[in-house]
Write a protein that holds these residues in place. Structure first.
Motif, short mmCIF file in Angstrom:
data_model
loop_
_atom_site.label_atom_id
_atom_site.label_comp_id
_atom_site.label_asym_id
_atom_site.label_seq_id
_atom_site.Cartn_x
_atom_site.Cartn_y
_atom_site.Cartn_z
N TYR A 1 0.77 -1.34 0.08
CA TYR A 1 -0.01 0.00 0.04
C TYR A 1 0.99 1.31 0.11
CZ TYR A 1 -3.66 -3.35 1.61
OH TYR A 1 -4.42 -4.41 1.85
N GLU A 2 2.05 1.28 0.52
CA GLU A 2 2.84 2.33 0.80
C GLU A 2 3.57 2.66 -0.54
OE1 GLU A 2 5.45 1.42 4.10
OE2 GLU A 2 4.13 2.34 5.80
N ARG A 3 3.74 1.62 -1.22
CA ARG A 3 4.47 1.54 -2.58
C ARG A 3 3.54 2.23 -3.53
NH1 ARG A 3 6.94 -3.29 -1.05
NH2 ARG A 3 4.86 -4.47 -2.38
N CYS A 4 2.38 1.70 -3.38
CA CYS A 4 1.23 2.48 -4.32
C CYS A 4 1.05 3.88 -4.08
CB CYS A 4 0.03 1.72 -3.91
SG CYS A 4 -0.09 0.08 -4.64
N ARG A 5 0.91 4.36 -2.96
CA ARG A 5 0.69 5.69 -2.58
C ARG A 5 1.76 6.49 -2.85
NH1 ARG A 5 -1.90 3.64 2.38
NH2 ARG A 5 0.06 3.21 3.32
N GLU A 6 3.23 6.05 -2.84
CA GLU A 6 4.41 6.77 -3.18
C GLU A 6 4.52 6.77 -4.74
OE1 GLU A 6 7.56 4.59 -1.95
OE2 GLU A 6 7.49 4.88 0.27
N ILE A 7 3.87 5.77 -5.53
CA ILE A 7 3.70 6.02 -6.95
C ILE A 7 2.44 6.74 -7.34
CG2 ILE A 7 3.12 4.66 -9.00
CD1 ILE A 7 4.28 2.13 -7.64
N GLY A 8 1.52 7.08 -6.50
CA GLY A 8 0.35 7.89 -6.71
C GLY A 8 -0.57 7.41 -7.40
N ILE A 9 -0.87 5.95 -7.09
CA ILE A 9 -2.09 5.32 -7.73
C ILE A 9 -2.93 5.80 -7.12
CG2 ILE A 9 -3.04 2.83 -7.99
CD1 ILE A 9 -0.83 3.20 -9.71
N ASP A 10 -4.21 6.27 -7.65
CA ASP A 10 -5.49 6.68 -7.38
C ASP A 10 -6.33 5.11 -6.77
OD1 ASP A 10 -8.23 7.38 -6.79
OD2 ASP A 10 -8.18 8.71 -8.38
N PRO A 11 -6.52 4.89 -5.51
CA PRO A 11 -7.24 3.63 -5.24
C PRO A 11 -8.81 3.48 -5.95
CG PRO A 11 -6.66 5.04 -3.31
CD PRO A 11 -6.46 5.87 -4.29
N SER A 12 -9.36 4.65 -6.57
CA SER A 12 -10.57 4.71 -6.92
C SER A 12 -10.30 4.10 -8.60
CB SER A 12 -11.39 5.84 -6.99
OG SER A 12 -10.73 6.82 -7.65
N ILE A 13 -9.40 3.96 -9.21
CA ILE A 13 -9.31 3.25 -10.55
C ILE A 13 -10.16 2.29 -10.58
CG2 ILE A 13 -7.03 4.71 -11.03
CD1 ILE A 13 -5.67 1.77 -10.97
N THR A 14 -10.69 2.11 -11.86
CA THR A 14 -11.42 0.91 -12.27
C THR A 14 -11.09 0.21 -13.38
OG1 THR A 14 -13.12 2.33 -13.29
CG2 THR A 14 -13.58 1.63 -11.08
N LEU A 15 -9.92 0.50 -13.85
CA LEU A 15 -9.37 0.12 -15.16
C LEU A 15 -7.66 0.21 -14.72
CD1 LEU A 15 -11.33 1.94 -17.97
CD2 LEU A 15 -11.37 -0.49 -17.21
N PRO A 16 -7.02 -0.76 -15.57
CA PRO A 16 -5.53 -0.85 -15.59
C PRO A 16 -5.00 0.55 -16.18
CG PRO A 16 -6.32 -2.89 -16.35
CD PRO A 16 -7.57 -1.98 -16.45
N LEU A 17 -4.10 0.83 -15.85
CA LEU A 17 -3.46 2.18 -16.12
C LEU A 17 -2.49 2.13 -17.41
CD1 LEU A 17 -2.65 4.16 -12.75
CD2 LEU A 17 -4.69 4.34 -14.31
N VAL A 18 -1.80 0.76 -17.34
CA VAL A 18 -0.98 0.41 -18.34
C VAL A 18 -1.34 -0.74 -19.21
CG1 VAL A 18 1.36 -0.15 -18.98
CG2 VAL A 18 1.08 1.30 -16.99
N ILE A 19 -1.33 -0.64 -20.57
CA ILE A 19 -1.47 -1.71 -21.43
C ILE A 19 -0.79 -1.57 -22.64
CG2 ILE A 19 -3.70 -0.29 -22.71
CD1 ILE A 19 -4.91 -3.08 -23.11
N LEU A 20 -0.18 -2.54 -23.25
CA LEU A 20 0.45 -2.63 -24.26
C LEU A 20 -0.17 -2.13 -25.66
CD1 LEU A 20 2.67 -5.79 -23.91
CD2 LEU A 20 3.39 -3.77 -23.52
N ASN A 21 0.60 -1.56 -26.60
CA ASN A 21 -0.17 -1.30 -27.79
C ASN A 21 0.04 -2.67 -28.61
OD1 ASN A 21 2.26 -1.74 -29.62
ND2 ASN A 21 2.75 0.53 -28.65
N PRO A 22 -0.95 -2.72 -29.65
CA PRO A 22 -1.15 -3.99 -30.47
C PRO A 22 0.04 -4.77 -30.92
CG PRO A 22 -2.92 -2.72 -30.99
CD PRO A 22 -2.17 -1.85 -30.27
N GLU A 23 1.14 -3.72 -31.30
CA GLU A 23 2.45 -4.30 -32.09
C GLU A 23 3.19 -4.73 -30.69
OE1 GLU A 23 6.47 -2.38 -34.50
OE2 GLU A 23 4.58 -1.23 -34.17
N ASP A 24 3.46 -4.25 -29.84
CA ASP A 24 4.22 -4.77 -28.80
C ASP A 24 3.61 -5.79 -28.09
OD1 ASP A 24 6.07 -2.60 -29.07
OD2 ASP A 24 5.21 -1.35 -27.34
N LEU A 25 2.23 -5.98 -27.99
CA LEU A 25 1.55 -7.05 -27.60
C LEU A 25 1.80 -8.39 -28.26
CD1 LEU A 25 -0.32 -8.87 -25.67
CD2 LEU A 25 -2.28 -7.83 -27.20
#
Length: 260
Positions: A14-38
């Motif tokens: 939890y402390e790492r998440c707070r330091e990173i600045g992750i919003d606890p209310s997010i409902t979708l992943p923040l990072v996703i690969l583009n089709p080419e990299d996937l």
């Protein structure tokens, strides 16, 4: 249920998440690969994905359990589940290419298994972000024979507690995937070597394994001794070994030559 995280482990996450600045209310992943990299990820992990498909029984995916596979970095490679559950997770933004590390999804079973290098069970209330607040998740590293971790597998349910026996299933599943993965890597290596070596070089390897001298090999194959020497140098080069003895040992290990 075994494999629960300790309070200290969860608080650290939890402390790492707070330091990173992750919003606890997010409902979708923040990072996703583009089709080419996937597609590059999928190609790179082809054998791991195949092993995952072979290891997850079809009967298992008819119920409420979700089976997730990630690569060593935490990128989702594949999901197996029922049609009903697949729609549910797709609505939650879960599709191949999402990043399951803390910086993308907050505290979750995959991120904890990656950090702790062991089987981890995370309950809904223990997740940091809303994205997982209905998820019961248990994840395990996939460890091959030499101790290397090649990916992670997760068994999850939504709005339903994970049965106690799943803690044993996850370990067996991870082991099964590792075995299937190593089998495919070995087959891939063997096929690549077969492509590199010509018929004469394979025959020379077989005769070397039986203790034949260069002159004897030349007579058996009807070629010059200098040609045998040339082929031996090429064999060592193609197999990436130091000498012909190592080449023979590698060929025997890969069942490239018949010792009968």
């Amino acid at each position: 249920m075994d494999f629960l995280c300790s309070q200290e482990e969860l608080i650290s996450s939890y402390e790492r998440c707070r330091e990173i600045g992750i919003d606890p209310s997010i409902t979708l992943p923040l990072v996703i690969l583009n089709p080419e990299d996937l597609q590059k990820k999928i190609h790179k992990n082809k054998e791991l994905i195949e092993a995952f498909h072979m290891s997850v029984e079809e009967d298992w995916v008819k119920g409420e359990y979700l089976f997730l596979l990630t690569d060593i970095e935490g990128y989702l490679l594949d999901v197996k589940c029922s049609t009903k559950e697949k729609k549910c997770i797709k609505d939650s933004g879960f599709e191949p290419g999402i990043f399951l590390r803390e910086e993308s999804c907050g505290t979750n079973a995959i991120s904890m298994a990656m950090r702790l290098k062991r089987v981890v069970y995370v309950r809904p209330q223990e997740h940091y972000c809303d994205i997982f607040k209905k998820w019961h998740c248990i994840a395990s590293p996939i460890i091959v024979e030499n101790g290397e971790i090649v990916g992670y597998v997760d068994i999850s349910t939504i709005d339903k507690k994970i049965a106690d026996e799943v803690s044993m299933v996850i370990k067996l599943l991870a082991e099964k995937i590792a075995t299937e993965y190593e089998k495919r890597i070995k087959e891939k290596g063997l096929n690549e070597i077969k492509i590199k070596l010509n018929d004469s070089q394979i025959k020379i390897l077989a005769l070397e394994a039986k203790g034949y001298r260069e002159l004897d090999i030349a007579e058996v194959l009807g070629i010059e001794v200098v040609t045998v020497k040339y082929h031996k140098r090429k064999i060592v080069e193609k197999l990436g070994v130091k000498n012909i003895k190592e080449a023979v040992a590698k060929a025997i290990k890969l069942n490239l030559i018949d010792m009968d």
